[in-house]
Design a protein around this motif. Sequence first.
Motif, PDB file in Angstrom:
ATOM      1  N   GLU A 121       0.826  -1.203   0.000  1.00 36.51           N
ATOM      2  CA  GLU A 121       0.000   0.000   0.000  1.00 36.51           C
ATOM      3  C   GLU A 121       0.863   1.257   0.000  1.00 36.51           C
ATOM      4  OE1 GLU A 121      -3.598   2.096   2.601  1.00 36.51           O
ATOM      5  OE2 GLU A 121      -2.631   0.263   3.325  1.00 36.51           O
ATOM      6  N   ARG A 122       1.876   1.284   0.831  1.00 38.24           N
ATOM      7  CA  ARG A 122       2.744   2.464   0.889  1.00 38.24           C
ATOM      8  C   ARG A 122       3.561   2.626  -0.381  1.00 38.24           C
ATOM      9  NH1 ARG A 122       4.647   1.553   7.203  1.00 38.24           N
ATOM     10  NH2 ARG A 122       2.941   2.751   8.163  1.00 38.24           N
ATOM     11  N   ARG A 123       3.895   1.513  -1.030  1.00 41.64           N
ATOM     12  CA  ARG A 123       4.684   1.585  -2.262  1.00 41.64           C
ATOM     13  C   ARG A 123       3.929   2.248  -3.403  1.00 41.64           C
ATOM     14  NH1 ARG A 123       7.181  -4.495  -2.821  1.00 41.64           N
ATOM     15  NH2 ARG A 123       8.298  -4.543  -0.831  1.00 41.64           N
ATOM     16  N   GLU A 124       2.626   2.358  -3.293  1.00 40.52           N
ATOM     17  CA  GLU A 124       1.870   3.011  -4.355  1.00 40.52           C
ATOM     18  C   GLU A 124       2.282   4.473  -4.516  1.00 40.52           C
ATOM     19  OE1 GLU A 124      -2.261   2.522  -3.582  1.00 40.52           O
ATOM     20  OE2 GLU A 124      -2.205   0.329  -3.754  1.00 40.52           O
ATOM     21  N   ASN A 125       2.761   5.062  -3.425  1.00 37.18           N
ATOM     22  CA  ASN A 125       3.104   6.486  -3.458  1.00 37.18           C
ATOM     23  C   ASN A 125       4.558   6.792  -3.096  1.00 37.18           C
ATOM     24  OD1 ASN A 125       0.362   7.568  -4.001  1.00 37.18           O
ATOM     25  ND2 ASN A 125      -0.099   6.601  -2.037  1.00 37.18           N
ATOM     26  N   TYR A 126       5.282   5.800  -2.574  1.00 40.28           N
ATOM     27  CA  TYR A 126       6.650   6.043  -2.112  1.00 40.28           C
ATOM     28  C   TYR A 126       7.546   4.878  -2.490  1.00 40.28           C
ATOM     29  CZ  TYR A 126       3.945   9.288   0.691  1.00 40.28           C
ATOM     30  OH  TYR A 126       3.072  10.263   1.078  1.00 40.28           O
ATOM     31  N   ASP A 127       8.829   5.165  -2.607  1.00 40.64           N
ATOM     32  CA  ASP A 127       9.833   4.116  -2.750  1.00 40.64           C
ATOM     33  C   ASP A 127      10.532   3.951  -1.409  1.00 40.64           C
ATOM     34  OD1 ASP A 127       9.433   3.404  -5.388  1.00 40.64           O
ATOM     35  OD2 ASP A 127      10.806   4.948  -6.149  1.00 40.64           O
ATOM     36  N   PHE A 128      10.800   2.706  -1.047  1.00 38.58           N
ATOM     37  CA  PHE A 128      11.451   2.417   0.221  1.00 38.58           C
ATOM     38  C   PHE A 128      12.831   1.832  -0.011  1.00 38.58           C
ATOM     39  CE2 PHE A 128       7.069   2.809   1.338  1.00 38.58           C
ATOM     40  CZ  PHE A 128       7.095   3.417   2.583  1.00 38.58           C
ATOM     41  N   ILE A 129      13.825   2.511   0.524  1.00 36.78           N
ATOM     42  CA  ILE A 129      15.187   2.000   0.487  1.00 36.78           C
ATOM     43  C   ILE A 129      15.329   1.095   1.709  1.00 36.78           C
ATOM     44  CG2 ILE A 129      17.613   2.574   0.271  1.00 36.78           C
ATOM     45  CD1 ILE A 129      15.671   3.756  -1.917  1.00 36.78           C
ATOM     46  N   ASN A 130      15.275  -0.204   1.475  1.00 35.55           N
ATOM     47  CA  ASN A 130      15.217  -1.164   2.574  1.00 35.55           C
ATOM     48  C   ASN A 130      16.551  -1.284   3.297  1.00 35.55           C
ATOM     49  OD1 ASN A 130      13.447  -2.965   0.138  1.00 35.55           O
ATOM     50  ND2 ASN A 130      12.455  -1.979   1.874  1.00 35.55           N
ATOM     51  N   PHE A 131      16.478  -1.497   4.623  1.00 30.04           N
ATOM     52  CA  PHE A 131      17.705  -1.648   5.399  1.00 30.04           C
ATOM     53  C   PHE A 131      17.648  -2.764   6.437  1.00 30.04           C
ATOM     54  CE2 PHE A 131      15.140   1.494   7.656  1.00 30.04           C
ATOM     55  CZ  PHE A 131      15.192   1.050   8.971  1.00 30.04           C
ATOM     56  N   LEU A 132      16.474  -3.412   6.615  1.00 25.58           N
ATOM     57  CA  LEU A 132      16.369  -4.442   7.652  1.00 25.58           C
ATOM     58  C   LEU A 132      15.072  -5.217   7.471  1.00 25.58           C
ATOM     59  CD1 LEU A 132      17.774  -5.365  10.407  1.00 25.58           C
ATOM     60  CD2 LEU A 132      16.062  -3.936  11.537  1.00 25.58           C
ATOM     61  N   TYR A 133      15.110  -6.497   7.842  1.00 27.63           N
ATOM     62  CA  TYR A 133      13.885  -7.295   7.918  1.00 27.63           C
ATOM     63  C   TYR A 133      13.559  -7.554   9.387  1.00 27.63           C
ATOM     64  CZ  TYR A 133      13.321  -8.400   2.969  1.00 27.63           C
ATOM     65  OH  TYR A 133      13.077  -8.308   1.625  1.00 27.63           O
ATOM     66  N   ALA A 134      12.317  -7.350   9.750  1.00 26.24           N
ATOM     67  CA  ALA A 134      11.851  -7.628  11.111  1.00 26.24           C
ATOM     68  C   ALA A 134      10.357  -7.884  11.048  1.00 26.24           C
ATOM     69  CB  ALA A 134      12.174  -6.468  12.044  1.00 26.24           C
ATOM     70  N   GLY A 135       9.757  -8.238  12.189  1.00 25.85           N
ATOM     71  CA  GLY A 135       8.338  -8.543  12.223  1.00 25.85           C
ATOM     72  C   GLY A 135       7.655  -7.903  13.410  1.00 25.85           C
ATOM     73  N   VAL A 136       6.469  -8.385  13.709  1.00 28.60           N
ATOM     74  CA  VAL A 136       5.697  -7.919  14.856  1.00 28.60           C
ATOM     75  C   VAL A 136       5.928  -8.868  16.023  1.00 28.60           C
ATOM     76  CG1 VAL A 136       3.373  -7.478  15.744  1.00 28.60           C
ATOM     77  CG2 VAL A 136       3.948  -6.852  13.391  1.00 28.60           C
ATOM     78  N   ALA A 206      -1.583  -6.529  26.838  1.00 30.56           N
ATOM     79  CA  ALA A 206      -0.446  -6.862  25.985  1.00 30.56           C
ATOM     80  C   ALA A 206       0.000  -5.616  25.234  1.00 30.56           C
ATOM     81  CB  ALA A 206      -0.810  -7.978  25.015  1.00 30.56           C
ATOM     82  N   PHE A 207       1.167  -5.716  24.626  1.00 33.68           N
ATOM     83  CA  PHE A 207       1.769  -4.639  23.851  1.00 33.68           C
ATOM     84  C   PHE A 207       2.239  -5.243  22.538  1.00 33.68           C
ATOM     85  CE2 PHE A 207       6.112  -2.550  23.145  1.00 33.68           C
ATOM     86  CZ  PHE A 207       5.615  -1.459  22.448  1.00 33.68           C
ATOM     87  N   SER A 208       1.843  -4.646  21.417  1.00 34.21           N
ATOM     88  CA  SER A 208       2.251  -5.105  20.095  1.00 34.21           C
ATOM     89  C   SER A 208       3.064  -4.015  19.420  1.00 34.21           C
ATOM     90  CB  SER A 208       1.026  -5.453  19.234  1.00 34.21           C
ATOM     91  OG  SER A 208       1.407  -5.716  17.892  1.00 34.21           O
ATOM     92  N   ALA A 209       4.236  -4.400  18.898  1.00 33.77           N
ATOM     93  CA  ALA A 209       5.089  -3.440  18.197  1.00 33.77           C
ATOM     94  C   ALA A 209       6.027  -4.201  17.277  1.00 33.77           C
ATOM     95  CB  ALA A 209       5.888  -2.591  19.191  1.00 33.77           C
ATOM     96  N   ASP A 210       6.780  -3.465  16.472  1.00 34.60           N
ATOM     97  CA  ASP A 210       7.808  -4.087  15.651  1.00 34.60           C
ATOM     98  C   ASP A 210       8.798  -4.807  16.560  1.00 34.60           C
ATOM     99  OD1 ASP A 210       6.456  -2.775  13.688  1.00 34.60           O
ATOM    100  OD2 ASP A 210       8.015  -1.310  13.279  1.00 34.60           O
ATOM    101  N   SER A 211       9.298  -5.941  16.109  1.00 34.27           N
ATOM    102  CA  SER A 211      10.096  -6.803  16.983  1.00 34.27           C
ATOM    103  C   SER A 211      11.301  -6.117  17.614  1.00 34.27           C
ATOM    104  CB  SER A 211      10.528  -8.069  16.233  1.00 34.27           C
ATOM    105  OG  SER A 211      11.128  -7.772  14.991  1.00 34.27           O
ATOM    106  N   PRO A 212      12.070  -5.288  16.910  1.00 38.80           N
ATOM    107  CA  PRO A 212      13.184  -4.617  17.593  1.00 38.80           C
ATOM    108  C   PRO A 212      12.708  -3.656  18.685  1.00 38.80           C
ATOM    109  CG  PRO A 212      13.490  -4.545  15.217  1.00 38.80           C
ATOM    110  CD  PRO A 212      12.076  -4.977  15.461  1.00 38.80           C
TER     111      PRO A 212
END
Length: 297
Positions: A121-136, A206-212
């Motif tokens: 969804e975000r890529r429809e309007n922006y390009d992302f220069i990726n630097f890391l893979y992580a999850g929730v 509980a608390f949900s956030a990006d894994s890092p």
Amino acid sequence: MGAIITSAMVLSACVTNVEEGNPEGWEAIVPAEVPEISALVPDEIAARGELTMGTNPPFAPFEFKDSDGSIIGMEVDLARAAAGVLGLELRPVEQDFAMILPAVSASTLDFGGSGFTDTEERRENYDFINFLYAGVQWAQQPGDNIDPDNACGLSVAVQRTTVSETDDVRPKSEDCIAQGKEPIEVLSYDSSDTAATALVLGRADAFSADSPITAWAVERSEGRMELTGEMFQAAPYGYAFTKNSELGYAFAQALQYLIESGDYADVLAQWNIEEGLLDQALINEAPIPAATDYLNP
């Protein structure tokens, strides 16, 4: 919210935006300008001599404020290293999270760096220069037995408009309703530290956030939080630029240089991030194309 923040500071500075500063042993990693890469920077930005990065602290360890009020963090360090390759200074600009991408579109910010998950969804309007893979990743109070896949009827704290709210907790709550069960009470806060503090104080189950982010909060919670369940929804993080921009392309090449030189891994290691690293720079999860293909799609 004010009562939560005040109480959190009494409990522990470790789950709030109050930090002593950079990790022990930290040192600035800012390479010298690389002319063949800095030549890719648009003339007006090169003449200005700086890059403005919209960010929304606190989101430690990606970005947060030290005791002097300066914005620091892993994502800031990595962007500053890339700026060095480009012969520029980095100027982090504090902004409400939901307003960063619109500001990039309006060219009032050069790019966004605030723990952005690179989504279709975000890529429809922006390009992302990726630097890391992580999850929730979810967290709970010690001794609880919370299952992120079976949380109907519970309250879950999240940072407003992040993937944890939009792609994790709210869809799960809707699924609860579809099953005829009690929905999840979604407690949305303006910052990740306030959301974590809600769990510490028992305002949320509980608390949900990006894994890092969750791992950082748990590590500094003095035993008041613990991880629960496995990391899921692994996805790439990226710096957000306008689509097919010269600056985005230059930044991607700078990141590729940092990966090849080893500075990229060194920056992340200082923040205890050693998993999910890339072996090449990516734009929207794809290798950097030729300039003619990227700039003239």
